[in-house]
Design a protein around this motif. Structure first.
Motif, PDB file in Angstrom:
ATOM      1  N   UNK A  90     -52.041  41.773 -17.322  1.00  0.00           N
ATOM      2  CA  UNK A  90     -52.364  41.386 -15.952  1.00  0.00           C
ATOM      3  C   UNK A  90     -52.722  42.656 -15.188  1.00  0.00           C
ATOM      4  N   UNK A  91     -53.330  42.543 -14.010  1.00  0.00           N
ATOM      5  CA  UNK A  91     -53.588  43.753 -13.222  1.00  0.00           C
ATOM      6  C   UNK A  91     -52.318  44.570 -12.965  1.00  0.00           C
ATOM      7  N   UNK A  92     -51.209  43.892 -12.747  1.00  0.00           N
ATOM      8  CA  UNK A  92     -49.943  44.603 -12.489  1.00  0.00           C
ATOM      9  C   UNK A  92     -49.520  45.429 -13.699  1.00  0.00           C
ATOM     10  N   UNK A  93     -49.687  44.860 -14.895  1.00  0.00           N
ATOM     11  CA  UNK A  93     -49.325  45.601 -16.104  1.00  0.00           C
ATOM     12  C   UNK A  93     -50.298  46.754 -16.344  1.00  0.00           C
ATOM     13  N   UNK A  94     -51.558  46.555 -16.010  1.00  0.00           N
ATOM     14  CA  UNK A  94     -52.518  47.641 -16.164  1.00  0.00           C
ATOM     15  C   UNK A  94     -52.158  48.832 -15.280  1.00  0.00           C
ATOM     16  N   UNK A  95     -51.641  48.563 -14.097  1.00  0.00           N
ATOM     17  CA  UNK A  95     -51.208  49.660 -13.233  1.00  0.00           C
ATOM     18  C   UNK A  95     -50.114  50.465 -13.926  1.00  0.00           C
ATOM     19  N   UNK A  96     -49.160  49.775 -14.543  1.00  0.00           N
ATOM     20  CA  UNK A  96     -48.088  50.474 -15.262  1.00  0.00           C
ATOM     21  C   UNK A  96     -48.633  51.269 -16.448  1.00  0.00           C
ATOM     22  N   UNK A  97     -49.639  50.725 -17.123  1.00  0.00           N
ATOM     23  CA  UNK A  97     -50.211  51.389 -18.292  1.00  0.00           C
ATOM     24  C   UNK A  97     -51.036  52.613 -17.919  1.00  0.00           C
ATOM     25  N   UNK A  98     -51.812  52.503 -16.838  1.00  0.00           N
ATOM     26  CA  UNK A  98     -52.791  53.543 -16.520  1.00  0.00           C
ATOM     27  C   UNK A  98     -52.314  54.579 -15.520  1.00  0.00           C
ATOM     28  N   UNK A  99     -51.343  54.235 -14.707  1.00  0.00           N
ATOM     29  CA  UNK A  99     -50.901  55.188 -13.676  1.00  0.00           C
ATOM     30  C   UNK A  99     -50.470  56.530 -14.277  1.00  0.00           C
ATOM     31  N   UNK A 100     -49.736  56.550 -15.398  1.00  0.00           N
ATOM     32  CA  UNK A 100     -49.365  57.852 -15.979  1.00  0.00           C
ATOM     33  C   UNK A 100     -50.557  58.634 -16.529  1.00  0.00           C
ATOM     34  N   UNK A 101     -51.710  57.961 -16.714  1.00  0.00           N
ATOM     35  CA  UNK A 101     -52.892  58.607 -17.282  1.00  0.00           C
ATOM     36  C   UNK A 101     -53.939  58.938 -16.220  1.00  0.00           C
ATOM     37  N   UNK A 102     -53.646  58.626 -14.965  1.00  0.00           N
ATOM     38  CA  UNK A 102     -54.659  58.769 -13.910  1.00  0.00           C
ATOM     39  C   UNK A 102     -55.198  60.189 -13.812  1.00  0.00           C
ATOM     40  N   UNK A 103     -54.357  61.181 -14.020  1.00  0.00           N
ATOM     41  CA  UNK A 103     -54.791  62.572 -13.885  1.00  0.00           C
ATOM     42  C   UNK A 103     -55.838  62.961 -14.925  1.00  0.00           C
ATOM     43  N   UNK A 104     -55.922  62.183 -16.016  1.00  0.00           N
ATOM     44  CA  UNK A 104     -56.887  62.476 -17.078  1.00  0.00           C
ATOM     45  C   UNK A 104     -58.122  61.582 -17.015  1.00  0.00           C
ATOM     46  N   UNK A 105     -58.166  60.663 -16.054  1.00  0.00           N
ATOM     47  CA  UNK A 105     -59.274  59.718 -15.941  1.00  0.00           C
ATOM     48  C   UNK A 105     -60.071  59.969 -14.666  1.00  0.00           C
ATOM     49  N   UNK A 106     -61.341  59.535 -14.677  1.00  0.00           N
ATOM     50  CA  UNK A 106     -62.209  59.694 -13.519  1.00  0.00           C
ATOM     51  C   UNK A 106     -62.681  58.366 -12.950  1.00  0.00           C
ATOM     52  N   UNK A 107     -62.266  57.252 -13.537  1.00  0.00           N
ATOM     53  CA  UNK A 107     -62.649  55.955 -13.016  1.00  0.00           C
ATOM     54  C   UNK A 107     -62.180  54.833 -13.917  1.00  0.00           C
TER      55      UNK A 107
END
Length: 324
Positions: free
Chosen positions: A229-246
């Protein structure tokens, strides 16, 4: 300040002339050895005149992870120069282009795949059959495929990379609890299920550095209880945000289930739900085919860029008319 699809944007330090993105859609014109052809050069070069960014169709990081017998790949050195002809044709119009790196996992084409692999031995359907669960050595091998593909992406002249973690392919299979039944460090909770993605992303960064733009394409929902779900995606991607650009937000594909209603902007609420948690740009896609819809999404801060697929596939001048 009002934002429209004609306004410039920045993506990972890359300046885009407008906020319209050509979404990655298969041409089914690759050779049996996954080489692009003159069709790809003409197709992408013709559509580069107006859009702010082109994301090339799914490009396989492994000969064992191709999605179709007629797709294209970047899993050997010989693929680089034919791909460079595509990026040169696009750059002639001063438009940047990203490559979408993919591995099909259990949805790899049976016609060109030696043996299906996946996080767990769970089949997509009878057509694909039951995959083998990856060993940890096998996981390291696929991560290496992503690293080498990233190096070749730079050599081929791509301006950035989109990691394909959507539509039921290998990374998506690791991320969703519906397809990942592992009991080792690559399964279980959000941290475990995202480990494969994290390692692939860091392997890519090892080759391209932090200043090279890297996006991720996701399926915001699996359209099934217990799935992502979008909520689970936030949990999955938030720790990786510093390595992503979009983040490029699509949906579905993990299971043979389709959304009940595919209407204009049907995926936009997912993009909006994810965008509020991240500082990096979010790309919305999914029947945002009119100027009014695209501008409304941008004005209401539901997304930062608008990706359009099928209309651009059918009509090389579609983007020009929308922007006009």
């Amino acid at each position: 300040m009002t934002v429209t699809v004609n306004d410039t944007a920045t993506l990972g330090g890359l300046k885009l002339k407008n906020r319209l993105v050509m979404a990655p859609l298969q041409q089914y014109k690759g050779t049996l050895d996954a080489f692009p052809t003159d069709h790809h050069i003409a197709h992408y070069g013709r559509r580069a005149r107006h859009v702010g960014l082109i994301i090339l169709e799914s490009t396989a990081v492994s000969s064992n992870g191709r999605l179709w017998p007629s797709d294209i790949g970047i899993y050997k050195a010989e693929h680089v120069q034919p791909l460079k002809k595509i990026t040169d044709a696009i750059h002639a119009h001063e438009t940047p282009v990203f490559v979408q790196l993919s591995h099909g996992g259990r949805k790899s084409s049976p016609e060109v795949t030696r043996s299906l692999i996946a996080p767990s031995a769970l089949p997509f359907d009878d057509h694909y059959g039951t995959p083998e669960a990856l060993t940890q050595a096998g996981i390291r091998g696929v991560i290496e495929d992503y690293r080498l593909a990233a190096a070749r992406s730079v050599e081929a002249g791509f301006d950035g990379i989109e990691i394909h973690a959507a539509h039921g392919f290998l990374i998506h299979q690791f991320l969703s609890p519906l397809t990942n039944a592992r009991s080792d460090e690559y399964g279980g909770d959000s941290e475990g299920r995202s480990r494969f993605l994290k390692e692939a992303l860091l392997a890519i960064r090892q080759e391209v550095g932090r200043d090279y733009p890297v996006l991720i394409r996701i399926s915001a929902t699996d359209y099934c209880e217990g799935g992502l779900t979008p909520e689970e995606w936030v949990r999955l991607l938030k720790p990786l945000e510093a390595e992503l650009d979009g983040i490029h937000v699509s949906s579905g594909g993990l299971l043979p289930i389709k959304p009940a209603d595919v209407h204009p902007a049907y995926q936009l609420p997912h993009a909006a739900a994810i965008k509020q948690h991240f500082r990096i740009p979010v790309i919305a896609v999914g029947k945002l085919h009119t100027r009014s819809l695209a501008n409304r999404a941008l004005e209401d801060r539901l997304a930062d860029l608008i990706a359009i697929g099928s209309p651009m596939l059918d009509d090389p001048d579609f983007a020009g008319r929308l922007l006009a």
